[in-house]
Design a protein around this motif. Structure first.
Motif, mmCIF file in Angstrom:
data_model
loop_
_atom_site.group_PDB
_atom_site.id
_atom_site.type_symbol
_atom_site.label_atom_id
_atom_site.label_comp_id
_atom_site.label_asym_id
_atom_site.label_seq_id
_atom_site.Cartn_x
_atom_site.Cartn_y
_atom_site.Cartn_z
ATOM 1 N N THR A 178 0.831 -1.210 0.000
ATOM 2 C CA THR A 178 0.000 0.000 0.000
ATOM 3 C C THR A 178 0.860 1.252 0.000
ATOM 4 O O THR A 178 0.597 2.205 -0.745
ATOM 5 N N THR B 241 2.444 1.628 -3.545
ATOM 6 C CA THR B 241 1.469 2.066 -4.539
ATOM 7 C C THR B 241 1.189 3.553 -4.393
ATOM 8 O O THR B 241 1.141 4.303 -5.375
ATOM 9 N N ALA B 242 1.033 3.985 -3.151
ATOM 10 C CA ALA B 242 0.732 5.399 -2.887
ATOM 11 C C ALA B 242 1.903 6.300 -3.235
ATOM 12 O O ALA B 242 1.729 7.367 -3.845
ATOM 13 N N ALA C 271 2.555 6.385 -7.098
ATOM 14 C CA ALA C 271 1.480 7.101 -7.793
ATOM 15 C C ALA C 271 1.258 8.498 -7.235
ATOM 16 O O ALA C 271 0.469 9.261 -7.793
ATOM 17 N N GLN C 272 1.934 8.810 -6.131
ATOM 18 C CA GLN C 272 1.729 10.088 -5.443
ATOM 19 C C GLN C 272 0.259 10.278 -5.074
ATOM 20 O O GLN C 272 -0.366 11.315 -5.340
ATOM 21 N N ASP C 273 -0.266 9.270 -4.395
ATOM 22 C CA ASP C 273 -1.661 9.235 -3.968
ATOM 23 C C ASP C 273 -1.714 9.426 -2.457
ATOM 24 O O ASP C 273 -1.516 8.482 -1.689
ATOM 25 N N GLU C 274 -1.986 10.639 -2.029
ATOM 26 C CA GLU C 274 -1.992 10.942 -0.598
ATOM 27 C C GLU C 274 -3.046 10.143 0.152
ATOM 28 O O GLU C 274 -2.790 9.610 1.245
ATOM 29 N N GLY C 275 -4.228 10.041 -0.402
ATOM 30 C CA GLY C 275 -5.295 9.327 0.285
ATOM 31 C C GLY C 275 -4.934 7.886 0.551
ATOM 32 O O GLY C 275 -5.183 7.370 1.646
ATOM 33 N N LYS C 276 -4.336 7.231 -0.424
ATOM 34 C CA LYS C 276 -3.954 5.824 -0.239
ATOM 35 C C LYS C 276 -2.832 5.705 0.781
ATOM 36 O O LYS C 276 -2.806 4.765 1.587
ATOM 37 N N ARG D 255 -0.575 12.386 7.298
ATOM 38 C CA ARG D 255 -0.927 13.472 6.383
ATOM 39 C C ARG D 255 0.072 14.637 6.506
ATOM 40 O O ARG D 255 0.441 15.257 5.508
ATOM 41 N N TRP E 168 3.251 13.676 4.689
ATOM 42 C CA TRP E 168 3.045 13.790 3.242
ATOM 43 C C TRP E 168 3.098 15.260 2.800
ATOM 44 O O TRP E 168 3.748 15.597 1.809
ATOM 45 N N LYS F 131 5.751 16.937 0.127
ATOM 46 C CA LYS F 131 5.314 17.650 -1.067
ATOM 47 C C LYS F 131 5.841 19.082 -1.057
ATOM 48 O O LYS F 131 6.219 19.633 -2.098
#
Length: 448
Positions: free
Chosen positions: A60, A63-64, A67-72, A86, A89, A93
């Protein structure tokens, strides 16, 4: 200095301008072709590598991050830790994170429950890429506990990182991200221009004289507004890092080795040929204020550039500190350390004193010469005379390349000076002993 202050010394950890309008920074001279002037690197195997994680919590996170997927990313944490995740993250960023990945050599982080250490590597817009333009990742290690498939405990394991203390305030320019805790926003705003000037100068110099060795866009720095904060950031607890030799609260550079990750099908996803990136710590309490902080920045950024030359072998302190001192003196003298400015600078004054005193004999300083406050300044400056000599005789390109090859291969810079450049760009090299003697003769002429 590397993992230490610009006019100080210390033990290495395993691991982080003048706006140049119309100013001649170095005595131009012709670029000198040298062998192996492109970035050197490590191997390309996947030892300790994949796994980007095919499932579970580690999967997980990967993948996050990829993909730069903060929610994941946040979803990998338990409810109580999600605000901290959060915040982490957001800090990354703000520093310029473009991609990341995670790996673990300890514990089972794919299981529903377990514990171990995870290394999370982040590549920012300023960090090195390898010869294939793949991003290197600068890692930070965390001890984690997983219960029910969620991270319920998350603790840095080796050092205190600024991004783990709380929200960061970050100023960013084309070649620099400078950060501090939000409470120190005013200090970042005050000193950002000085550090950015040095960052811009460093990148411009590399583009002009050794573009084949430039594999990064800039630097990531942190501004410490107190000695305690300066001494805590990136220092491994109970490791003795920085405990020996001279400590000075001006600047530190910490190299952060790459997280060695490849995609599961064997194709290369991340770089392996340079370090992951350096993290520089600067002190706003530096004696000399804005002018001094700019010079300290130029020095520390030089160390960060060295890291992207390749994976270093064990090297004498004079090789790396002499180069960084030559670099920061070139920065302050504006014309690059040639002509009369270098001998009449503060660096030149210390070189002259050392030549007259004869305390180093016919050789550069030994590591022990960097071990006391009484001798460290002169040792730095005397070591820099090697690079001043190379610049005068061969030009700035040879100076940078000889340091890079020394850093990456282990012989001192005297071993990489061209006697005759061949038509294919290779070079016959002078014997190192002859170059060292020529350096001594030159010293006596200029400083004797």
């Amino acid at each position: 200095m590397r993992n230490i202050a610009t006019r100080g010394t210390g033990a290495a950890v395993a691991a982080l301008v003048l706006t140049l309008t119309g100013c001649g920074i170095m005595n131009p001279g012709a670029s000198v072709p040298m062998p192996s002037a492109s970035p050197q690197g490590g191997d390309s195997d996947t030892t300790g590598a994949d796994e980007t994680g095919s499932g579970g919590t580690l999967g997980t996170l990967n993948t996050a991050l990829i993909a730069q997927d903060e929610g994941k990313f946040v979803s990998a944490f338990g409810t109580q830790l999600q605000p901290k995740a959060r915040e982490w993250w957001t800090n990354m960023k703000s520093l310029g994170m473009t991609v990341g990945a995670a790996t673990s050599d300890s514990g089972d982080l794919n299981a529903a429950s377990g514990s171990g250490e995870v290394q999370i590597g982040v590549h920012t817009a300023y960090d090195p890429v390898d010869k294939d333009r793949k991003p290197d990742l600068a890692p930070a290690p965390y001890a984690v506990t997983i219960i029910g498939g969620k991270i319920t405990a998350w603790r840095p394991t080796t050092y205190q990182s600024p991004w783990d203390e709380g929200p960061l305030y970050v100023r960013r320019g084309p070649h620099l991200a400078l950060a501090a805790p939000v409470a120190d926003r005013a200090a970042v705003d005050s000193y950002f221009g000085d550090a950015e000037t040095a960052a811009n100068w460093n990148i411009k110099m590399m583009k002009k004289y050794a573009s084949g060795l430039l594999v990064q866009k800039g630097f990531v720095g942190f501004l410490a507004t107190s000695p305690s904060r300066f001494n805590s950031w990136f220092k491994a607890p109970n490791s003795g890092a920085g405990a020996s030799g001279v400590r000075e609260a001006d600047g530190n550079t910490f190299d952060m080795p790459s997280v060695r990750l490849y995609s599961g099908n064997g194709s290369k996803k991340f770089g392996r040929d340079t370090i992951g990136g350096s993290r520089v710590v600067l002190s706003s309490q530096v004696t000399g204020g804005h002018t001094r902080l700019a010079r300290v920045s130029a020095h520390e950024f030089a160390h960060a550039l060295m890291g992207s030359f390749g994976r270093p072998v064990q090297q004498d302190k004079w090789v790396v500190e002499g180069f960084a001192r030559w670099w920061d003196t070139s920065f302050t003298q504006r014309n690059g350390g040639n002509g009369n400015s270098y001998p009449h600078s503060d660096t030149g004054t210390n070189i002259r004193s050392a030549v007259h005193g004869g305390q180093y004999g016919a050789k550069p300083p030994t590591n022990s010469d960097f071990g006391s406050q009484a001798t460290v300044n002169q040792a730095y400056d005397y070591a820099s005379s090697v690079y001043e000599f190379i610049t005068e005789k061969f030009g700035p390109n040879a100076t940078i390349v000889s340091c890079a090859r020394s850093y990456n291969e282990g012989n001192d810079p005297f071993s990489y000076l061209p006697k005759k450049v061949k038509s294919n760009g290779d070079a016959d090299l002078y014997p190192a002993g002859k170059m060292q003697q020529d350096w001594r003769n030159w010293q006596k002429k200029v400083y004797g």
